[in-house]
Design a protein around this motif. Structure first.
Motif, short mmCIF file in Angstrom:
data_model
loop_
_atom_site.label_atom_id
_atom_site.label_comp_id
_atom_site.label_asym_id
_atom_site.label_seq_id
_atom_site.Cartn_x
_atom_site.Cartn_y
_atom_site.Cartn_z
N THR A 1 0.85 -1.19 0.00
CA THR A 1 0.00 0.00 0.00
C THR A 1 0.88 1.24 0.00
O THR A 1 1.93 1.27 0.65
CB THR A 1 -0.91 0.03 1.24
N ALA A 2 0.47 2.19 -0.75
CA ALA A 2 1.20 3.46 -0.80
C ALA A 2 0.88 4.27 0.44
O ALA A 2 -0.24 4.23 0.95
CB ALA A 2 0.82 4.23 -2.05
N THR A 3 1.84 4.97 0.95
CA THR A 3 1.57 5.82 2.10
C THR A 3 0.72 6.99 1.65
O THR A 3 0.98 7.60 0.60
CB THR A 3 2.89 6.34 2.72
N ARG B 1 -7.56 8.29 6.86
CA ARG B 1 -7.58 6.89 6.45
C ARG B 1 -8.86 6.60 5.71
O ARG B 1 -9.94 7.09 6.06
CB ARG B 1 -7.49 5.99 7.67
N THR C 1 -0.66 10.59 1.11
CA THR C 1 0.01 11.90 1.11
C THR C 1 -0.69 12.81 2.11
O THR C 1 -1.91 12.76 2.26
CB THR C 1 -0.03 12.54 -0.28
#
Length: 62
Positions: A5-7, A55, A9
């Motif tokens: 999963t991409a962090t 989130r 932004t």
């Protein structure tokens, strides 16, 4: 198999629009004739200009 999963932004602070620190003149001049200024930071983001990303909630499974 898990997917990386991409962090998320960080999002721009809605209170200061990303301009977290500003210089405010006090109206007083020093002996050289320069205006004195103070630095003020955004209280919402503490001078960073960004807030943590929200989130994303997963849909209910059923």
């Amino acid at each position: 198999m898990t997917h990386p999963t991409a962090t998320p932004t960080p999002r721009i602070c809605p209170n200061c629009d990303g301009f977290a620190t500003t210089a405010i003149t006090t109206g007083v001049r020093d002996q050289q004739g320069h205006l004195r200024t103070i630095t003020a930071k955004c209280p919402a983001c503490l001078g960073r200009g960004t807030l943590p990303a929200r989130r994303v909630r997963e849909a209910a499974r059923g």
